[in-house]
Design a protein around this motif. Structure first.
Motif, short mmCIF file in Angstrom:
data_model
loop_
_atom_site.label_atom_id
_atom_site.label_comp_id
_atom_site.label_asym_id
_atom_site.label_seq_id
_atom_site.Cartn_x
_atom_site.Cartn_y
_atom_site.Cartn_z
N THR A 3 0.83 -1.20 0.00
CA THR A 3 0.00 0.00 0.00
C THR A 3 0.87 1.26 0.00
OG1 THR A 3 -1.78 -1.15 1.15
CG2 THR A 3 -1.78 1.25 1.29
N LYS A 7 1.88 1.99 -3.27
CA LYS A 7 0.73 2.14 -4.18
C LYS A 7 0.56 0.94 -5.10
CE LYS A 7 0.46 6.99 -3.95
NZ LYS A 7 0.87 8.20 -3.95
N SER A 30 -8.54 -1.80 2.04
CA SER A 30 -8.34 -0.37 1.80
C SER A 30 -8.55 -0.10 0.32
CB SER A 30 -6.92 0.05 2.22
OG SER A 30 -5.97 -0.56 1.34
N HIS A 33 -6.35 0.00 -1.77
CA HIS A 33 -5.41 -0.85 -2.51
C HIS A 33 -5.56 -2.33 -2.18
CE1 HIS A 33 -3.01 2.16 -4.57
NE2 HIS A 33 -3.01 2.90 -3.47
N ASP A 74 -1.51 -2.60 -5.77
CA ASP A 74 -2.76 -3.26 -5.43
C ASP A 74 -2.47 -4.67 -4.90
OD1 ASP A 74 -4.33 -1.15 -6.15
OD2 ASP A 74 -4.68 -1.85 -8.19
#
Length: 901
Positions: A124, A127, A144, A146, A129
């Protein structure tokens, strides 16, 4: 690592346990267990297809304790030791994962969740996934923008909105939610008796766990006391539920790349564990999904009679090594209280089974092992709760064995109930029909070995060689059915939950109720029979007078002639043969205007009471226990309701004086009292829950008489101004609509015009609009899905929901509306029975549950324990479901059932 593909993190430990409990207990020919291995690897293969090109890492728990045990030594202390057959599958699963080229992570002092949480947090921050594949609800706290959860076994996916929809709280409050609820399996304390809805409600009201703590003094009732009692341990509960996201790892997400599979190692492993389909895939390069290896056909089966101790010992050793086996008894009677044991049969693998003859006593019967000694040697196995038994209607076997001082434990799977939960209306659930439907096998029928009619033999008279083929086949087919049915249930967790948490635990509960029985005053019933005979004679004479001649009241043909030819009464319905009907609904309609049909109905009603109950019940009193022992059936009613037979306790009328007099014959022994606990208007409460209708919910929340409240709404009067007739009409509307009654049906019942009935219905729906929305929604959903569900996930399939025939389709639509309510009511009382039975077995009370009738439980209790019993029963019945409206239980007591009701 390509940045356009999500990182897939697999919770290997959760899937290993899920596969072990949900899938058939497969083994190699040498006996090594493989079911859990196969389930996990099949899931990983599917993930690899679903997320082609994504890096996949698999995380397992390490052996031994974790930092949570340092925080709280009792953490997970209640968990039983790992089963041996599961332990044997862990290393092979790891070996195959490594051979597939997937990174495998096992980190000491933490759990798999913590490793997954740490990697997801790193991703996360970068960034990236992440898809977490798990069946563990605790991991929802990691979701979240991600991070997404998938459950490959159930095809479900949870993003942030999905977490809110499923749990009622967002991911950032999942830890607080878990802390409030606690976790019995992990031994996390939480707040006593707080479930998902209460936890979510508090968090919505007070924001966070800290907010709940600050407002603990504002929470009223028992649950408020429980919250205040838990304040000291809630910080610990939150700490235990929090996934650690800063574990020191030797690898980061960049290092989690998939290596090429080691084909030679895979081939060796697949061969060792006999995964033939995957071996074929390696050889031809295909990626066909795995399937179960075919089992032997009946003609290839090997069955043996055990007539010596060495053979007996060999089979016992096989059972002990396997830890799971199919079991069946053969007896002299279907009446479990009278049945004598003739033999037992076992199967531990498909196609191989054995029969131990114990009581064949026909002239020239061969020598058999002594029954007492065989049962003495079997008793430790049959009472071993860690040895899993598979059976077909195991409640009967449990009852029979109880007569021989054996308490059958370890009842793991019942194929009758597996079939019933899978599809209650798809077929009958007896073994012969199931074998034909699911295995394509025609089994040996009882008539083939015992004959038919008056000359039919009891099983002790059947030749041992024939008995062996019949009885061993029963065990073999039962095992095969289990291996065929469970994989059909397992992919639907809600159905598995109904099977595992409702139907299977109920087997022992019902057995105890049945064998306890109910004390009945035979003399009182015989006296009532004499009175009924006199009253029936009077009704017959009254009918003759009204008809102007004597005739056979039990002959539909003669009754047709009197009603329609001689008296000229209007015929509203005809029989399939074209004759005017004399069925009960037709007579009921005629009785509104003509006296003879009413007399005929009273005559029929009293005749039925006399023949079914007052004459028959005294004959059904067991001479040894002096009690009546009914049989409860779990796999009969499509909606999940229990039924009973020999005698049928569900149909004793409660609204007539004669029916209540029959209940008066069900008595308490000296020094004891009968207590009856009955859910109040449970189906209407379930409708309020399912529809969410504000008006209905308000009526129940305020403890109003819901029929009076409906009358006030429909007829536009104050509550205090509702007349008895208006309340009666409102009751007909309330119950009629939840059973899908039309305006025409309501008009007939209330004796008003169809236009007036339509106006009542429209006014009702205007006052309770969410009820109509629910009905429209459930009809549409049923038409799309082909089934409806109860609150707990039980399904009722509706084969005719899209039928071209309008009448059949409308009947299915009415069922679609009502079945979720009837089925949920059935689930609730079953859950209540399980909870009450569990409590009673450990409570210091002289009390027993002796009957279940519709929404009512009946108990026999020492006079000094009545108050304690009533309190304990009400608490557990009201806690059997967490609905949006309160469950209310009415309790009564008396020296007989009528007084208690």
């Amino acid at each position: 690592m390509s940045n356009d593909k999500p990182l897939v993190l697999v919770d290997g430990s959760s899937y290993l346990f899920r596969a072990y409990h949900a899938l058939p207990p497969l083994t190699t020919t040498s006996g090594h267990p493989t079911g859990a291995i196969k389930g996990v690897i099949a899931m990983l293969k599917r993930l690899a297809k679903d997320y082609a090109g994504s890096p996949i890492a698999v995380v397992f728990d390490a052996k031994g304790k974790t930092f949570r045990n340092d925080l709280y030594p009792a953490y997970k202390a209640n968990r039983p030791p790992l089963p041996d057959d599961l332990r044997q599958q862990i290393a092979p699963t790891h070996d195959i994962i490594r051979a597939l080229g997937l990174p495998l992570l096992i980190v000491d002092d933490v759990e798999a969740d913590d490793v997954i949480g740490t990697l997801a947090t790193e991703a996360t921050h970068k960034k990236r996934d992440v898809v977490i594949s798990t069946s563990d609800k605790d991991i929802a706290q990691l979701v979240s923008d991600h991070v997404t959860l998938v459950n490959t076994m159930t095809d479900t996916r949870l993003d942030r909105a999905g977490v809110i929809d499923k749990f009622g709280v967002p991911p950032e409050l999942i830890v607080d939610y878990l802390a409030l609820m606690g976790d019995a399996s992990d031994n996390i304390p939480g707040v006593a008796n707080v479930g998902p809805k209460t936890a979510a409600k508090w968090l919505a009201q007070y924001g966070t766990l800290d907010g709940v703590v600050r407002h603990a003094a504002d929470v009223s009732g028992k649950v408020g006391n429980n919250l205040r009692d838990a304040l000291a341990t809630l910080p610990l509960s939150r700490q235990l539920a929090t996934i650690k996201c800063d574990v020191k790892l030797d690898v980061g997400i960049e290092a989690l790349s998939v290596s090429p599979p080691d084909a030679a190692q895979l081939r060796a492993l697949y061969a060792t564990y006999e995964f033939r389909t995957w071996l074929d895939e390696l050889d031809d390069g295909s990626s066909a999904p795995a399937h179960t290896v075919a089992v032997p056909t009946a003609s290839q089966a090997s069955y043996e009679a055990i007539v010596d101790w060495p053979s007996f010992d060999t089979w016992i050793a096989r059972i002990q090594a396997k830890r799971i086996f199919a079991f069946d008894t053969e007896t002299t009677s279907l009446n479990y209280m009278q049945a004598e044991l003739v033999g037992v049969s076992f199967a531990v693998e498909a196609g191989h089974a054995a029969y131990v003859p114990l009581g064949h006593d026909y002239p020239g019967a061969p020598d058999q092992l002594p029954r007492a000694e065989v049962l003495a040697r079997l008793k430790p196995l049959l009472e071993d709760s860690t040895l899993t038994k598979i059976g077909q209607n195991l409640k009967y076997d449990k009852n029979v064995l109880a007569s021989y001082a054996i308490d059958l434990r370890g009842i793991g799977f019942d194929t009758m109930l597996e079939s019933y939960v899978l599809d209650s209306v798809g077929s009958r659930h007896n073994m012969d029909d199931l074998a034909q439907r699911h295995l394509g096998v025609k089994t040996i029928s009882f008539e083939e070995v015992a004959g038919k009619g008056a000359k039919q033999l009891t099983f002790n008279q059947v030749a041992v060689d024939q008995a062996t083929q019949y009885a061993a086949e029963d065990a073999d087919i039962t095992l095969r059915l289990h291996e065929a049915l469970l994989p059909k249930l397992a992919p639907t967790p809600r159905l598995m939950s109904v099977f595992e948490e409702i139907e299977m635990p109920l087997v022992g509960v019902l057995s105890r109720i049945e064998r306890t029985g109910a004390l009945v005053d035979g003399a009182l019933l015989r006296a009532q029979s004499a009175e009924l005979t006199q009253r029936i004679t009077e009704l017959a004479n009254e009918a003759f007078e009204l008809a102007g001649e004597a005739f056979n009241l039990d002959s539909p043909k003669q009754l047709q002639a009197i009603l329609y030819n001689k008296l000229g009464l209007p015929a509203s319905k005809k029989t399939p043969g074209g004759q005017p009907s004399t069925a009960e609904p037709v007579l009921a309609e005629l009785a509104l205007d003509y006296p003879l049909p009413r007399v005929i109905m009273d005559y029929r009603s009293l005749n039925k009471l006399k023949s079914t109950y007052t004459d028959k019940l005294p004959q059904q009193i067991n001479p040894d226990t002096h009690r009546i022992h009914t049989s409860y059936h779990q796999a009969v009613a499509a909606t999940g309701r229990l039924s009973s037979s020999d005698p049928n306790l569900q149909n004793i009328p409660v609204r007539t004086a004669e029916g209540r007099r029959i209940r008066q014959a069900f008595i308490a022994p000296p020094g004891r009292v009968l207590v009856a606990a009955d859910y109040s208007q449970i189906e209407l409460r379930i409708m309020a829950h399912l529809s969410g209708d504000a008006g209905l919910r308000r009526a129940f929340d305020n403890g109003l008489d819901v029929h009076r409240a409906t009358a006030a709404e429909v007829f536009g009067v104050d509550l205090d101004g509702v007349s008895a007739e208006q309340r009666r009409s409102a009751k007909a509307i309330n119950f009629g609509l939840i059973y899908g009654m039309s305006a025409f049906g309501l008009a007939r019942q209330l004796r008003v015009s169809r236009g007036v009935a339509s106006q009542y219905i429209e006014t009702y729906f205007a006052r309770y609009p969410a009820v109509r929305e629910y009905m429209d929604r459930i009809r549409a959903q049923a038409a799309q899905d082909g089934f409806v569900e109860t609150v707990f996930g039980r399904r009722l399939y509706l084969p005719e929901i899209n039928a071209k025939n309008g009448m059949r389709r409308q009947a299915a639509e009415r069922t679609a509306i009502n079945a979720p309510m009837q089925g949920t009511a059935a689930d609730i009382i079953k859950r209540a029975m399980i909870a009450v039975d569990d409590w009673l077995r450990g409570a210091p009370l002289v009390a027993a549950m002796i009957m279940q009738v519709h929404d009512e439980l009946v108990f026999e209790v020492d006079a000094g324990d009545v108050a304690a019993l009533a309190e304990g029963v009400v608490t557990r019945m009201q806690s059997a479901a967490d609905l949006d409206v309160p469950l209310v239980v009415d309790v009564g007591q008396g020296l007989n059932w009528d007084e208690a009701h």
